[in-house]
Design a protein around this motif. Structure first.
Motif, PDB file in Angstrom:
ATOM      1  N   VAL A 204       0.812  -1.218   0.000  1.00 31.55           N
ATOM      2  CA  VAL A 204       0.000   0.000   0.000  1.00 31.55           C
ATOM      3  C   VAL A 204       0.846   1.269   0.000  1.00 31.55           C
ATOM      4  N   GLU A 205       2.102   1.188   0.459  1.00 28.35           N
ATOM      5  CA  GLU A 205       2.963   2.362   0.468  1.00 28.35           C
ATOM      6  C   GLU A 205       4.408   1.938   0.279  1.00 28.35           C
ATOM      7  N   ARG A 206       5.180   2.841  -0.323  1.00 26.10           N
ATOM      8  CA  ARG A 206       6.633   2.664  -0.426  1.00 26.10           C
ATOM      9  C   ARG A 206       7.250   3.979   0.019  1.00 26.10           C
ATOM     10  N   CYS A 207       7.926   3.944   1.159  1.00 23.27           N
ATOM     11  CA  CYS A 207       8.398   5.175   1.789  1.00 23.27           C
ATOM     12  C   CYS A 207       9.917   5.193   1.902  1.00 23.27           C
ATOM     13  N   ILE A 208      10.436   6.392   2.084  1.00 22.08           N
ATOM     14  CA  ILE A 208      11.860   6.609   2.317  1.00 22.08           C
ATOM     15  C   ILE A 208      12.020   7.181   3.717  1.00 22.08           C
ATOM     16  N   ALA A 209      12.719   6.452   4.587  1.00 23.53           N
ATOM     17  CA  ALA A 209      13.009   6.931   5.936  1.00 23.53           C
ATOM     18  C   ALA A 209      14.427   7.489   5.937  1.00 23.53           C
ATOM     19  N   LEU A 210      14.538   8.801   6.049  1.00 28.50           N
ATOM     20  CA  LEU A 210      15.851   9.430   5.967  1.00 28.50           C
ATOM     21  C   LEU A 210      16.713   9.049   7.174  1.00 28.50           C
ATOM     22  N   THR A 211      17.967   8.718   6.900  1.00 29.16           N
ATOM     23  CA  THR A 211      18.974   8.585   7.947  1.00 29.16           C
ATOM     24  C   THR A 211      19.938   9.766   7.890  1.00 29.16           C
ATOM     25  N   ALA A 212      19.735  10.637   6.926  1.00 30.78           N
ATOM     26  CA  ALA A 212      20.516  11.873   6.798  1.00 30.78           C
ATOM     27  C   ALA A 212      19.697  13.032   7.342  1.00 30.78           C
ATOM     28  N   LEU A 214      18.212  16.877   7.516  1.00 37.07           N
ATOM     29  CA  LEU A 214      17.736  17.882   6.574  1.00 37.07           C
ATOM     30  C   LEU A 214      18.240  19.245   7.019  1.00 37.07           C
ATOM     31  N   ARG A 215      18.949  19.919   6.137  1.00 35.85           N
ATOM     32  CA  ARG A 215      19.427  21.271   6.392  1.00 35.85           C
ATOM     33  C   ARG A 215      18.965  22.151   5.247  1.00 35.85           C
ATOM     34  N   GLY A 216      17.763  22.707   5.381  1.00 33.13           N
ATOM     35  CA  GLY A 216      17.193  23.452   4.270  1.00 33.13           C
ATOM     36  C   GLY A 216      16.886  22.505   3.131  1.00 33.13           C
ATOM     37  N   SER A 217      17.514  22.733   1.994  1.00 37.71           N
ATOM     38  CA  SER A 217      17.299  21.866   0.839  1.00 37.71           C
ATOM     39  C   SER A 217      18.411  20.828   0.690  1.00 37.71           C
ATOM     40  N   ARG A 218      19.303  20.731   1.693  1.00 31.55           N
ATOM     41  CA  ARG A 218      20.432  19.803   1.604  1.00 31.55           C
ATOM     42  C   ARG A 218      20.230  18.627   2.551  1.00 31.55           C
ATOM     43  N   LEU A 219      20.841  17.492   2.169  1.00 30.79           N
ATOM     44  CA  LEU A 219      20.905  16.335   3.035  1.00 30.79           C
ATOM     45  C   LEU A 219      22.307  16.234   3.620  1.00 30.79           C
ATOM     46  N   VAL A 220      22.389  16.058   4.918  1.00 28.95           N
ATOM     47  CA  VAL A 220      23.676  15.891   5.597  1.00 28.95           C
ATOM     48  C   VAL A 220      23.790  14.427   5.993  1.00 28.95           C
ATOM     49  N   THR A 221      24.646  13.693   5.289  1.00 34.45           N
ATOM     50  CA  THR A 221      24.744  12.254   5.527  1.00 34.45           C
ATOM     51  C   THR A 221      25.363  11.971   6.893  1.00 34.45           C
ATOM     52  N   ARG A 222      24.934  10.847   7.465  1.00 39.45           N
ATOM     53  CA  ARG A 222      25.464  10.411   8.752  1.00 39.45           C
ATOM     54  C   ARG A 222      26.063   9.015   8.590  1.00 39.45           C
ATOM     55  N   ALA A 223      26.812   8.832   7.517  1.00 39.47           N
ATOM     56  CA  ALA A 223      27.385   7.524   7.210  1.00 39.47           C
ATOM     57  C   ALA A 223      28.432   7.139   8.246  1.00 39.47           C
ATOM     58  N   SER A 224      28.585   5.835   8.449  1.00 40.96           N
ATOM     59  CA  SER A 224      29.583   5.322   9.384  1.00 40.96           C
ATOM     60  C   SER A 224      30.983   5.478   8.790  1.00 40.96           C
ATOM     61  N   LEU A 225      31.978   5.300   9.646  1.00 42.76           N
ATOM     62  CA  LEU A 225      33.360   5.389   9.182  1.00 42.76           C
ATOM     63  C   LEU A 225      33.647   4.342   8.118  1.00 42.76           C
ATOM     64  N   ALA A 226      33.120   3.135   8.299  1.00 37.40           N
ATOM     65  CA  ALA A 226      33.338   2.077   7.309  1.00 37.40           C
ATOM     66  C   ALA A 226      32.730   2.457   5.967  1.00 37.40           C
ATOM     67  N   GLU A 227      31.534   3.055   5.988  1.00 35.56           N
ATOM     68  CA  GLU A 227      30.902   3.477   4.732  1.00 35.56           C
ATOM     69  C   GLU A 227      31.695   4.590   4.065  1.00 35.56           C
ATOM     70  N   ARG A 228      32.213   5.510   4.853  1.00 32.11           N
ATOM     71  CA  ARG A 228      33.007   6.591   4.271  1.00 32.11           C
ATOM     72  C   ARG A 228      34.299   6.068   3.656  1.00 32.11           C
ATOM     73  N   ARG A 229      34.930   5.104   4.319  1.00 32.28           N
ATOM     74  CA  ARG A 229      36.157   4.526   3.767  1.00 32.28           C
ATOM     75  C   ARG A 229      35.869   3.769   2.477  1.00 32.28           C
ATOM     76  N   ALA A 230      34.750   3.038   2.453  1.00 34.08           N
ATOM     77  CA  ALA A 230      34.390   2.313   1.234  1.00 34.08           C
ATOM     78  C   ALA A 230      34.115   3.279   0.092  1.00 34.08           C
ATOM     79  N   ALA A 231      33.459   4.407   0.390  1.00 36.35           N
ATOM     80  CA  ALA A 231      33.200   5.413  -0.642  1.00 36.35           C
ATOM     81  C   ALA A 231      34.494   6.027  -1.141  1.00 36.35           C
ATOM     82  N   ALA A 232      35.445   6.243  -0.223  1.00 38.19           N
ATOM     83  CA  ALA A 232      36.740   6.809  -0.620  1.00 38.19           C
ATOM     84  C   ALA A 232      37.495   5.840  -1.519  1.00 38.19           C
ATOM     85  N   ARG A 233      37.462   4.561  -1.199  1.00 39.83           N
ATOM     86  CA  ARG A 233      38.125   3.558  -2.042  1.00 39.83           C
ATOM     87  C   ARG A 233      37.490   3.501  -3.423  1.00 39.83           C
ATOM     88  N   ALA A 234      36.148   3.575  -3.457  1.00 33.19           N
ATOM     89  CA  ALA A 234      35.455   3.548  -4.742  1.00 33.19           C
ATOM     90  C   ALA A 234      35.813   4.765  -5.581  1.00 33.19           C
TER      91      ALA A 234
END
Length: 293
Positions: A204-212, A214-234
């Motif tokens: 009946v619904e498909r929703c997005i639950a933000l983990t980031a 909201l700062r005005g029109s921007r999203l401020v991510t709250r990724a873990s250190l492991a996620e940030r390192r993986a993004a840096a490697r990528a």
């Protein structure tokens, strides 16, 4: 007011949320827990005070804590001793601060919901709220993919849970984003929707639950250190990867309830309570079940 499909549930980081709700130390080790803010939003949206909230794979018990804090009854199941101990401690902590008293955790697998032990729950649960848990220890054999194993377990769990849902109740499955080895996102929504449908539920619904945040029109991510390192490697490898900013929430109702709601939305009169008897679930007919007022 219609419910929003984007939930502003990331204004506080997850560790701050655990502190705010009084969760016991160690809860943070359950990396696949539903964040308290997400659980609180789902409970406030889909239940009323006094309703029963069930998490059939409750982990450290964040769903149970939020249900009790919102004056709902709570029941959780887990077969892992580590999570059972933490979930019980969190339920006790919530009760000692004055939360609703009717909350418990069973050391059991979801299969118990299909036995005579759960007969008293049939048609009484207002919200089934759980997460897709994809820990490697869920795989049951060599070479078994933990995501496929988790999806198979979820499909079975939803089948056990369907008879427990009261008319007008909801099932909400929270899935955090996962990536393939090449960095692409795993499509979790399609198999979760298929699991719900095969259990006799209607999406009946498909929703997005933000983990980031909201700062005005921007999203401020709250990724873990492991996620940030993986993004840096990528990024260094020439394949930029976005940090996670949300969980996906797939919401279901009983197929019969969804049909009635769809009929009402286009102006087709609903039958009276005497005319509507809930159809058989899991090939079992429960006489006397009528649509709730």
């Amino acid at each position: 007011m219609p419910s929003l499909s984007v939930w502003p549930t990331g204004q506080r980081d997850t560790l701050a949320q655990l502190r705010d709700t009084g969760c016991v130390p160690g809860t943070e080790t359950d990396t696949e827990r539903i964040p308290p803010a997400v659980a609180a939003h789902a409970i406030a949206t889909y239940t009323r005070p006094g309703d029963l909230v069930l998490d059939p794979d409750c982990g450290a018990g964040t769903v149970l804590t939020e249900a009790l804090r919102a004056d709902r009854r709570a029941l959780g199941l887990t077969a892992r001793t580590q999570w059972w101990t933490l979930a019980r401690a969190n339920v006790t902590a919530a009760k000692t601060t004055g939360a609703w008293r009717d909350g418990s955790v069973l050391d059991a697998r979801p299969k118990v919901l299909a036995t005579i032990r759960a007969a008293g729950l049939i048609g009484r649960v207002g919200l089934i709220l759980t997460s897709l848990r994809t820990a490697p220890d869920r795989a049951t054999g060599p070479g078994r993919d933990p995501v496929e194993s988790a999806l198979a377990d979820l499909a079975t769990t939803l089948l056990y849970c369907e008879p427990l849902l009261r008319s007008g109740g909801h099932v909400a499955v929270v899935a955090r984003p996962l990536r393939c080895p090449d960095g692409s996102l795993v499509d979790l929504a399609t198999p979760v929707l298929a699991a719900g449908t095969s259990a006799g539920l209607a999406p009946v619904e498909r929703c997005i639950a933000l983990t980031a945040g909201l700062r005005g029109s921007r999203l401020v991510t709250r990724a873990s250190l492991a996620e940030r390192r993986a993004a840096a490697r990528a990024l260094a490898a020439g394949a930029p990867t976005a940090l996670s900013a949300h969980h996906e929430v797939l919401v279901f109702q009983l197929a019969h309830d969804a049909e009635l709601a769809a009929a009402a939305a286009v102006g087709i009169p609903w039958p009276t309570e005497d005319e509507v008897i809930r159809p058989a679930v899991n090939r079992v007919t429960y006489p006397g079940w009528g649509r709730a007022a």
